[in-house]
Each structure stands twice: as structure tokens, then as C-alpha cells.
Design a protein around this motif. Structure first.
Motif, PDB file in Angstrom:
ATOM      1  N   ARG B 588      18.796 -15.437   7.183  1.00 18.27           N
ATOM      2  CA  ARG B 588      20.087 -14.769   7.292  1.00 18.27           C
ATOM      3  C   ARG B 588      20.003 -13.475   8.114  1.00 18.27           C
ATOM      4  NH1 ARG B 588      24.801 -14.230   3.833  1.00 18.27           N
ATOM      5  NH2 ARG B 588      25.653 -12.144   4.136  1.00 18.27           N
ATOM      6  N   VAL B 589      18.993 -12.666   7.834  1.00 22.19           N
ATOM      7  CA  VAL B 589      18.892 -11.380   8.524  1.00 22.19           C
ATOM      8  C   VAL B 589      18.655 -11.583  10.016  1.00 22.19           C
ATOM      9  CG1 VAL B 589      17.586  -9.246   8.682  1.00 22.19           C
ATOM     10  CG2 VAL B 589      18.090 -10.230   6.445  1.00 22.19           C
ATOM     11  N   GLN B 590      17.792 -12.566  10.327  1.00 21.67           N
ATOM     12  CA  GLN B 590      17.511 -12.818  11.750  1.00 21.67           C
ATOM     13  C   GLN B 590      18.778 -13.273  12.472  1.00 21.67           C
ATOM     14  OE1 GLN B 590      14.161 -15.356  12.404  1.00 21.67           O
ATOM     15  NE2 GLN B 590      12.685 -13.821  11.707  1.00 21.67           N
ATOM     16  N   ILE B 591      19.530 -14.139  11.812  1.00 24.50           N
ATOM     17  CA  ILE B 591      20.776 -14.612  12.428  1.00 24.50           C
ATOM     18  C   ILE B 591      21.735 -13.436  12.618  1.00 24.50           C
ATOM     19  CG2 ILE B 591      22.805 -16.076  12.092  1.00 24.50           C
ATOM     20  CD1 ILE B 591      20.940 -17.992  10.523  1.00 24.50           C
ATOM     21  N   GLN B 592      21.789 -12.557  11.613  1.00 31.04           N
ATOM     22  CA  GLN B 592      22.656 -11.379  11.738  1.00 31.04           C
ATOM     23  C   GLN B 592      22.216 -10.487  12.893  1.00 31.04           C
ATOM     24  OE1 GLN B 592      22.410  -9.979   7.683  1.00 31.04           O
ATOM     25  NE2 GLN B 592      24.579 -10.430   7.369  1.00 31.04           N
ATOM     26  N   GLN B 593      20.889 -10.410  13.073  1.00 34.88           N
ATOM     27  CA  GLN B 593      20.392  -9.615  14.196  1.00 34.88           C
ATOM     28  C   GLN B 593      20.920 -10.148  15.509  1.00 34.88           C
ATOM     29  OE1 GLN B 593      16.106  -9.550  12.603  1.00 34.88           O
ATOM     30  NE2 GLN B 593      16.079  -8.640  14.617  1.00 34.88           N
ATOM     31  N   VAL B 594      20.880 -11.502  15.625  1.00 34.05           N
ATOM     32  CA  VAL B 594      21.354 -12.122  16.854  1.00 34.05           C
ATOM     33  C   VAL B 594      22.830 -11.786  17.060  1.00 34.05           C
ATOM     34  CG1 VAL B 594      21.764 -14.320  18.034  1.00 34.05           C
ATOM     35  CG2 VAL B 594      19.666 -13.993  16.712  1.00 34.05           C
ATOM     36  N   MET B 596      24.577  -9.341  15.821  1.00 33.55           N
ATOM     37  CA  MET B 596      24.752  -7.911  16.072  1.00 33.55           C
ATOM     38  C   MET B 596      24.386  -7.558  17.509  1.00 33.55           C
ATOM     39  SD  MET B 596      22.940  -4.857  13.986  1.00 33.55           S
ATOM     40  CE  MET B 596      23.396  -5.460  12.397  1.00 33.55           C
ATOM     41  N   ASN B 597      23.257  -8.147  17.950  1.00 33.45           N
ATOM     42  CA  ASN B 597      22.796  -7.884  19.298  1.00 33.45           C
ATOM     43  C   ASN B 597      23.828  -8.316  20.330  1.00 33.45           C
ATOM     44  OD1 ASN B 597      20.837  -7.211  21.277  1.00 33.45           O
ATOM     45  ND2 ASN B 597      19.273  -7.774  19.786  1.00 33.45           N
ATOM     46  N   LEU B 598      24.369  -9.527  20.119  1.00 31.19           N
ATOM     47  CA  LEU B 598      25.339 -10.041  21.070  1.00 31.19           C
ATOM     48  C   LEU B 598      26.620  -9.197  21.042  1.00 31.19           C
ATOM     49  CD1 LEU B 598      24.903 -13.899  20.570  1.00 31.19           C
ATOM     50  CD2 LEU B 598      23.888 -12.427  22.324  1.00 31.19           C
ATOM     51  N   GLY B 661      16.509  -7.183  23.698  1.00 27.31           N
ATOM     52  CA  GLY B 661      17.517  -7.771  22.821  1.00 27.31           C
ATOM     53  C   GLY B 661      17.722  -9.264  23.018  1.00 27.31           C
ATOM     54  N   LEU B 662      18.139  -9.669  24.239  1.00 32.36           N
ATOM     55  CA  LEU B 662      18.462 -11.071  24.455  1.00 32.36           C
ATOM     56  C   LEU B 662      17.225 -11.948  24.358  1.00 32.36           C
ATOM     57  CD1 LEU B 662      21.177 -10.918  27.254  1.00 32.36           C
ATOM     58  CD2 LEU B 662      21.444 -11.677  24.885  1.00 32.36           C
ATOM     59  N   SER B 663      16.110 -11.416  24.792  1.00 34.42           N
ATOM     60  CA  SER B 663      14.861 -12.177  24.721  1.00 34.42           C
ATOM     61  C   SER B 663      14.514 -12.488  23.264  1.00 34.42           C
ATOM     62  CB  SER B 663      13.755 -11.373  25.409  1.00 34.42           C
ATOM     63  OG  SER B 663      12.525 -11.692  24.861  1.00 34.42           O
ATOM     64  N   ILE B 664      14.652 -11.468  22.428  1.00 28.71           N
ATOM     65  CA  ILE B 664      14.374 -11.670  21.001  1.00 28.71           C
ATOM     66  C   ILE B 664      15.402 -12.620  20.387  1.00 28.71           C
ATOM     67  CG2 ILE B 664      14.404 -10.521  18.757  1.00 28.71           C
ATOM     68  CD1 ILE B 664      13.160  -8.077  20.282  1.00 28.71           C
ATOM     69  N   CYS B 665      16.666 -12.465  20.798  1.00 27.55           N
ATOM     70  CA  CYS B 665      17.705 -13.356  20.291  1.00 27.55           C
ATOM     71  C   CYS B 665      17.358 -14.806  20.592  1.00 27.55           C
ATOM     72  CB  CYS B 665      19.057 -13.038  20.924  1.00 27.55           C
ATOM     73  SG  CYS B 665      19.769 -11.529  20.264  1.00 27.55           S
ATOM     74  N   ARG B 666      16.942 -15.039  21.833  1.00 28.15           N
ATOM     75  CA  ARG B 666      16.639 -16.420  22.202  1.00 28.15           C
ATOM     76  C   ARG B 666      15.438 -16.926  21.414  1.00 28.15           C
ATOM     77  NH1 ARG B 666      16.692 -18.818  28.244  1.00 28.15           N
ATOM     78  NH2 ARG B 666      18.835 -19.295  27.678  1.00 28.15           N
ATOM     79  N   PHE B 690      25.555 -19.456  20.908  1.00 25.05           N
ATOM     80  CA  PHE B 690      24.310 -19.995  20.372  1.00 25.05           C
ATOM     81  C   PHE B 690      24.615 -21.035  19.307  1.00 25.05           C
ATOM     82  CE2 PHE B 690      24.922 -16.328  17.559  1.00 25.05           C
ATOM     83  CZ  PHE B 690      24.531 -16.796  16.314  1.00 25.05           C
ATOM     84  N   THR B 691      23.685 -21.959  19.156  1.00 25.30           N
ATOM     85  CA  THR B 691      23.881 -23.037  18.174  1.00 25.30           C
ATOM     86  C   THR B 691      22.778 -22.962  17.126  1.00 25.30           C
ATOM     87  OG1 THR B 691      22.547 -24.539  19.489  1.00 25.30           O
ATOM     88  CG2 THR B 691      24.923 -24.616  19.837  1.00 25.30           C
ATOM     89  N   LEU B 692      23.117 -23.419  15.933  1.00 25.31           N
ATOM     90  CA  LEU B 692      22.137 -23.519  14.845  1.00 25.31           C
ATOM     91  C   LEU B 692      22.359 -24.853  14.157  1.00 25.31           C
ATOM     92  CD1 LEU B 692      22.450 -19.947  13.305  1.00 25.31           C
ATOM     93  CD2 LEU B 692      20.541 -20.814  14.659  1.00 25.31           C
TER      94      LEU B 692
END
Lengths: 126, 700
Positions: B588-594, B596-598, B661-666, B690-692
Motif C-alpha cells: 500500500r505505501v509503495q503504491i501511495q508513493q507512486v 504521490m510522486n505522479l 521519482g519516475l524511475s523509482i515509480c516504474r 500505471f496498471t496493477l
């Protein structure tokens, strides 16, 4: 005694500040946004207490609009940030005070009193 | 009249006999040997000789010459008798030996007598008595043979019996009549004998469909030729008698030439040259070297059967050319060796086990794990080598499952403890091996050691977690302004409420319910501040990436709450379009990071726009097996020359930020099994999508 108008988008801050100023003996009218203030308040208050950052129209913009309207009520700005935006002071000669949140009751009451006094003085001069 | 006709007739008879003999001589000599036909040719020849001698006898000038001719004519007579015997026996396949021997003996006795007595006594001898005895014995033999053949044979045999025995008997009768006539002193009757003999022989010789082979021998021949082995009958002198075509082929002799060759020639060095056939018995089942006609040698498997026959002990040799088998065995051995090398060179563990769990094949990699040799493993089971009984039980269970269900099994991750106690993680495929009888009693397994891969994956996971943590810290740093504000608001409210309450109390006009309400508000604001702290702490928590069910809409709402002040500062209006979507599986936190970053990127992109145009759309939709999250800004878009690089680490167009940011998101999205990309949005802004993967039903 003149009316103090309060504009803050945060309901709990708005409520608490209203309560504090009431406790200090002021007559207070509270508004949750600049738009609500402009729509509901047709006569210039003795003093305005404005939150600097609000969604949509912020405190500074409201000051500009009031300036254009010719309302010269003294303003006390409340801000979460310590840096004061440039060019915010002395708009139309109206007295301006900046206070940092969380604001101490004594400072706020003194500022409001000063503003009301300033307004009263201004009226007296006219 | 007779002076002219008789010599001419005799010449014609002799010529006809010889011509008939010549016609049959060729085929008789061709393999397979036709003994009857050869005997017939000899018979014809000897009759021809007799046909020449008869008129000479008739016209003998004196008694002495007559006696000499009579003496010499005993030789062709003896030959004729013997050849009749041989012919009948081989042509009819019957006839009593003792009768034959008696007839031949009588004829031979006549020869002996003829050459033993003094010449002057020859003319006075009673030839007719001796010749008559021979005739009677021979007739008895032929008649007996004919009857036996008639009785035992089929229609064709009966026909042969009548034809051969009948015609010979007729001829013998005529000859007997002749003998009597000569005895009576009339020499002219002799023509009858020769004429009759020649006619009978001619009838036999020109008879169409005459089967010249001994039927017994015919069958024997058939059996011989039908055999898949080379067959040779070796006589007691160690010479090849009969041999089939395959035997000739094996030794590369023309079919006719093998007969008469010493076995020593064909199988050199066995020391049976002159010995008795019994010595050959010692070769039974042995493999020896054979010699071809050209002298080349080849491996030969030999089997010996003793056969008792009239000629004494003969042996039947059955020979198989082992060249081909040797060659295929060699080839097989070489291929085996090659296969061995291949499976031993393979780093995977390769094995075949039977139903009892015994190894029937194992490669070096497996033997190394078990600290033994490949040879040592064959016939033994996992429990003989493995340290951990639980592992053995698991192997056994899987093996039996594969054999029982007859279907392949893939084991993504299992443990094997090696002889040094080190635990290996392996990935195994097990397949049932279907035998020629359709039953499955072997299992083939190939196991790949994935210890190193797993180690690397774990390390990658650690790195990923560290990067995630770093990015989280960075994000918190970016959010700190907003967080401070979010904390400031409740603190402001609390302070104001508390001071208001104090003032009311000082003034003395406060009712308890007023104070209660104020205190309640203070509690609420305090809680609100606590939530902010908690949210920040959550973002900063360092830990393993988790996989849990995540409600994306709720996660996005949480982020929006945290970013509330930031968005106000940035003057960005956020429009949320939450689709009706199932949960996803992830951290959940990682997804939130993505998210937030976007969102922060989107806000940054719209920095230059007038405030009223700064709109950020957040949308969630179900897209097949995936949930798609769109973060759409109205910024100037991504410059084409940057499009390929924006997801690379340390790429940034901003004055601030690390470009991570985007690199980590990907990285995060990819690790979740999804995809992150950017595209132009209707010519006004950029859509980051992005898809999950949707949380599958069986995973819940």
C-alpha cells in the motif's frame, strides 16, 4: 463595538478562532471561504482576520479584491508559513498585521484591537 | 535290312541318351544340387555306354573277344545299378537300404568275378545267372520303393512313384527278357532291351513337371533357406556339405562354392580342421572370427548342433554375422558415452527413478550434490544419500504422483541438502516415462539449482526496499511543508480553543456544556494531528515490501488528505474519478508513493499556468485483469526528446529534485507486475498511467 470578520477554510481552526475572539468580547462573523465572505458580507467590518492560504481565492487575493471595491478594513493575516509574501503590506493604506499559526490568544486579541482602533481612528480622521 | 538299320538305330539311341543327359546336366549342377537329376544323368550315360557295348557283343567275332566285352560290360552294369538305386532313393525318397545294398552287392560281385577269373573261362561263364540275380534284387528294390512312395505320398508323389518305379520296372523286365533270349541263343532280341531302356529313360527325361528334387530334401532345403541364420552342415571330416544361401552370403562365397570347403577356411584358428565334428560342439554359443572369401575377418556368432546320420556324426553350424550388431553396439556405446557426457556436463540435476525410488540414471551434478559417484547412485534411493528425511519424503511423494497421474509436475521451489549440509533451492520438472508396455514405472527429473538466483533476487529485493525507503524519505522531505501545515492547523485550533475556554472560565459566564464542547473539539483536533503524524510515520517506515489487498481508491484518498495543503499552496484543483474497482495486490505505501510522486510531478508541470487552469485529474478504472490509474495534468507535456528518458534515473528537467521519482515509480510498478507509462493527453497535458494486477480470486 465593530464586527470582526473571520475567513478560514479549515472548519476547526475557524471555529476555535471564532470562539476565542468571542471569549475576548468581540462580535465575530465567520466565513469558510473568501467567496462566502464576498457573497454574504455587504458592509465593511471593523476588522478582517484572514487565512493567507485557502483553496481558490486566498487571503492576499481577497485583500486585492476588497481594495478594488474600496473596502479599506484593516486586516490581520494568519499564516502557517513564516515567510511573508512580498507586496502584501500596506495595501490601500490599510493596516496589516501578520501572525503565525498557531497564534497566541494575547497576540491575536492585541492585533484585532489595534486593527479596530486603527479603523476607529481612520473614521475619526475622516 | 538289319545290317543297315541296326547300327543306325544304336547310334540314334546312344545319341538320344547323351543328348538327354546333356540337357539335364546343366540344371543338375546348379545349386541347389539335385541329386536325383545327377543320378539320372549318370544313368543315361551308363545306358548309352551299354547301348554301344550291346551290338559289339552281338557281333563279337570270337568267344575270347565276346568274353572280354562281357567282362568290361560288368562295369557299366554295376554303375547302372548303383545309379538306379541313387536315383530312386533321391527321386522317390524311399527304398530299403538292405535291398539296395544287396542289388549293388550282386552287381559288384559280378564285377569282382569278371575280373577275377581267367580270360579263357569268361565266355563259358553263366552270366545270365549273375545278371538275373542282380536284376531281381534291383526290381524288388524299385518296386518296394515305388510302393512305399505311393503309400506315404500325396497325389504328386504317387504320380512320381508310378512314373519312375513303373518305367524302371518295365525296363528291367525287358532287360530280363533280353537276358533270357540271349541265354536261348537268339542275339537279335537284344535290340528290344536297348530300345525299351532308352524309351523309358526318354519318357522320364522329357516328362514335364518332373520334380527332380527329393521331396524330403526339398522340405529340408526350404527350412534351411527360411532360417534367418547362416546354416551349414559339416561332415565328419570338417567339410561343409549343405549350406544355405545366407551362409554363403555371410562368407561372401557364391552359393555353389561353399560346399566342400573346410570349416577351417571359414573359421580359422579353431583347430577343427581334421578333427571330428564333435570338436565343433565346443564352439557352441561362442563368438569367433570368421573369414570371408577375400580373406577379411569379421565377428561371427556360432551355434553347433550335433546330428547323427547315416554318414556318422555331422554337425549343423548356425552362424550369425555380428559385424552389423557389433557396429550398432559400438554406435550405441558411443552414443551412450556421448549422452553420458552431455548429461554430466549439464549443471542441472538429471535423474531417472523407478517406482521403488531407485536411481536408474543420475548425472554428475546430482552425484556431486550427494557427495558420491554416478555409479554408486544407480540402484540406490534418495534416502541412501539425503540428510533430511522430510526432503526424501517430498521427493518420493512427487515421484509417485507423477507416475500415478501420468502427468508432468513443475515444482517451482524445493530444497535439497547436499552432503556438506548446504541447502540448495532447486526448481524441478518431473515427467512420467511411459514404457513399451504402456505402463509408467519411471520418472524423469531435471532440477535447476536456483540458490544463486534466489540470493540475487533477495539482494535485489533489499536494494529495491532501500530505494523505496530513500524515495519515501525524499517524498516526505518534499511534503514536509505540507505536513507542517497539516500539523499546524489542528495545533492552531487546539491552542485557540484552549485559550478561549480559559477566557470563558475567567469571565465566569461559561456553562459546563460550553466547556465540554470546547474540550471535545480539542480532542478531535488532537486526533487529527495524531493522524498526520501516523501517516508520515507510515511513509517513513523502513521494511520489506508487503503484498496485501489494497483498495486503490482509499489509498488515493489518504494521499489526497496528506497532500491537502500542498495542493492548496500549488493552487491545484484535483478532480477524482474513482471507478468501481476490485482490490489490487501490493504494498500500500509503495503504491501511495507512486501516486504521490505522479501528483507532485503533475503539480510541478502546471506551475507556470494561471491558477484557474491548474487541474489534476485522478482516475481509477478496471481494464481487463488490471486496474489502471491515470494522473492527468494540463501542463505543457513531455518534450519529445525527453519522452524516452523520463523514466531513467537521475533524469530531471526540474531545477530541484534528484530525478529519481519516475524511475523509482516504474521500479515499484514493475515489481508489482504492472506497467507505468506516459502519453500526451488530448494535446493539452500529460497522462501518466500505471496498471496493477487485480487481486485474483484464489489469492484472496
Amino acid at each position: 463595538m465593530s464586527v470582526v470578520c473571520l475567513v478560514d477554510d479549515d472548519p476547526s481552526v475557524l471555529k476555535a478562532t471564532t470562539r476565542l475572539l468571542c471569549a475576548a468580547g468581540f462580535e465575530v462573523r465567520a466565513f469558510q471561504s473568501a467567496a462566502a465572505y464576498l457573497a454574504q458580507c455587504d458592509q465593511a467590518p471593523g476588522c478582517l482576520v484572514l487565512d493567507l492560504h485557502m483553496p481558490g481565492v486566498g487571503g492576499l487575493q481577497l485583500q486585492q479584491i476588497l481594495g478594488l471595491r474600496g473596502d479599506a478594513a484593516p486586516i490581520v493575516f494568519l499564516s502557517g508559513e513564516s515567510d511573508v509574501p512580498p507586496g502584501a503590506e500596506a495595501m490601500n493604506g490599510s493596516a496589516v498585521e501578520f501572525l503565525l499559526k498557531p497564534v497566541d490568544a494575547t497576540a491575536l486579541i492585541r492585533a484585532v484591537r489595534a486593527a479596530l482602533g486603527h479603523a476607529a481612528a481612520g473614521v475619526a480622521i475622516d | 535290312m538289319t545290317g543297315f538299320i541296326v547300327p543306325a538305330l544304336w547310334s540314334m539311341i546312344a545319341g538320344a541318351c547323351l543328348a538327354t543327359g546333356a540337357i539335364h546336366l546343366g540344371p543338375a549342377l546348379k545349386p541347389p544340387r539335385q541329386r536325383a537329376r545327377l543320378a539320372f544323368v549318370g544313368l543315361v550315360a551308363s545306358v548309352a555306354v551299354l547301348a554301344v557295348l550291346q551290338p559289339m557283343l552281338a557281333h563279337a567275332p570270337d568267344a575270347e573277344r565276346y568274353g572280354a566285352l562281357r567282362k568290361w560290360s560288368q562295369v557299366p552294369i554295376f554303375a547302372t545299378v548303383v545309379l538306379v538305386v541313387v536315383f530312386v532313393r533321391s527321386y522317390l525318397g524311399s527304398g530299403r537300404s538292405w535291398l539296395a545294398n544287396l542289388a549293388c552287392g550282386a552287381a559288384f560281385a559280378a564285377v569282382v568275378v569278371a575280373f577275377a577269373v581267367e580270360p579263357e573261362e569268361l565266355s563259358a561263364m553263366r552270366w545270365s545267372a549273375m545278371e538275373g540275380t542282380t536284376l531281381v534284387l534291383l526290381a524288388a528294390f524299385v518296386a518296394d520303393a515305388g510302393i512305399a512312395c505311393w503309400r506315404n505320398g500325396d497325389a504328386a508323389d504317387r504320380r512320381r512313384a508310378v512314373l519312375a518305379a513303373g518305367s524302371i520296372l518295365v525296363a528291367l523286365a525287358i532287360v530280363a527278357l533280353d537276358v533270357l533270349v540271349i541265354e536261348a541263343g537268339s542275339v537279335h532280341a537284344i535290340y528290344l532291351y536297348a530300345l525299351a531302356s532308352a524309351t523309358v529313360l526318354g519318357a522320364l527325361g522329357t516328362e514335364r513337371g518332373t520334380r527332380w528334387n527329393d521331396p524330403q530334401q526339398d522340405r529340408f532345403r526350404l527350412v534351411l533357406e527360411a532360417a534367418s541364420n547362416g546354416l551349414m552342415i559339416v561332415d565328419k571330416r570338417g567339410r561343409v556339405g549343405v549350406a544355405n544361401a545366407r551362409a554363403a552370403r555371410i562368407f561372401t562365397y557364391p552359393a555353389a562354392e561353399l560346399s566342400g570347403i573346410a570349416v577351417e577356411e571359414l573359421i580359422p584358428g579353431v583347430g577343427i580342421g581334421g578333427s571330428r565334428g564333435a570338436a565343433l560342439l565346443g564352439l557352441a554359443g561362442r563368438e569367433v572370427m570368421g573369414r570371408r572369401k577375400d580373406g577379411s575377418q569379421f565377428p561371427l556368432e556360432i551355434n553347433v548342433t550335433a546330428m547323427e546320420s547315416g554318414d556318422g556324426l555331422t554337425t549343423l553350424l548356425s552362424v550369425v554375422d555380428m559385424t552389423e550388431r557389433r557396429r550398432s553396439e559400438d554406435l550405441l556405446r558411443r552414443e551412450r558415452g556421448f549422452l553420458r557426457q552431455v548429461i554430466d556436463i549439464d549443471a542441472n540435476l538429471i535423474f531417472v527413478k523407478d517406482r521403488e525410488g531407485r536411481f536408474t540414471l543420475a548425472n554428475k551434478a546430482l552425484a556431486d550434490i550427494y557427495g558420491t559417484t554416478v555409479e554408486d547412485m544407480i540402484g540406490r534411493t534418495d534416502s541412501d544419500f539425503a540428510h533430511d528425511p522430510a526432503e526424501v519424503a517430498a521427493f518420493r511423494r512427487d515421484d509417485l504422483q507423477v507416475m500415478d497421474t501420468r502427468s508432468e509436475l513443475f515444482i517451482a521451489d524445493e530444497r535439497v541438502t547436499d552432503s556438506t549440509g548446504k541447502v540448495h533451492a532447486v526448481q524441478t520438472i518431473k515427467k512420467p516415462l511411459i514404457g513399451p508396455d504402456g505402463r509408467v514405472d519411471h520418472v524423469l527429473g531435471v532440477a535447476t539449482d536456483i540458490t544463486a538466483r534466489k540470493e540475487a533476487e533477495r539482494e535485489l529485493g533489499v536494494q529495491r526496499n532501500e530505494i523505496a525507503h530513500l524515495s519515501r524519505a525524499m517524498m516526505v522531505a518534499e511534503l514536509s511543508g505540507s505536513l507542517a501545515h497539516e500539523l499546524n492547523q489542528p495545533l492552531t485550533a487546539i491552542l485557540s480553543n484552549a485559550q478561549a475556554a480559559l477566557r470563558f472560565l475567567e469571565r465566569g459566564d461559561a456553562t459546563p456544556s460550553d466547556i465540554q464542547e470546547i474540550l471535545r473539539d480539542i480532542v478531535e483536533d488532537d486526533k487529527r494531528a495524531g493522524h498526520v503524524i501516523q501517516g508520515m510515520r507510515l511513509l517513513l517506515t523502513k521494511g520489506e515490501a508487503r503484498r496485501e489487498a489494497v483498495d486503490l481508491n482509499a489509498a488515493i484518498q489518504d494521499i489526497l488528505r496528506l497532500m491537502h495543503s500542498d495542493l492548496i499552496y500549488a493552487g491545484v484543483n484535483v478532480v477524482v474519478r474513482s471507478g468501481d474497482i476490485p482490490q489490487v495486490r501490493g504494498d500500500r505505501v509503495q503504491i501511495q508513493q507512486v501516486v504521490m510522486n505522479l501528483m507532485l510531478n503533475g503539480c510541478d508541470a502546471m506551475h507556470q499556468l494561471p491558477q484557474r487552469q491548474r487541474q489534476l485529474v485522478m482516475a481509477t478504472t478496471l481494464d481487463g485483469d488490471f486496474i489502471r490509474v491515470d494522473v492527468i495534468d494540463r501542463g505543457p507535456g513531455v518534450a519529445p526528446e525527453h519522452a524516452a528518458k523520463i523514466f531513467e534515473p537521475f533524469f530531471t528537467t526540474k531545477g530541484h529534485g534528484l530525478g529519481m521519482g519516475l524511475s523509482i515509480c516504474r521500479t515499484i510498478v514493475t515489481a508489482h507486475g504492472g506497467r507505468l507509462w506516459a502519453e500526451d493527453h488530448e494535446g493539452a497535458g500529460t497522462a501518466f498511467r500505471f496498471t496493477l494486477p487485480v487481486l485474483s480470486r484464489e489469492a484472496t
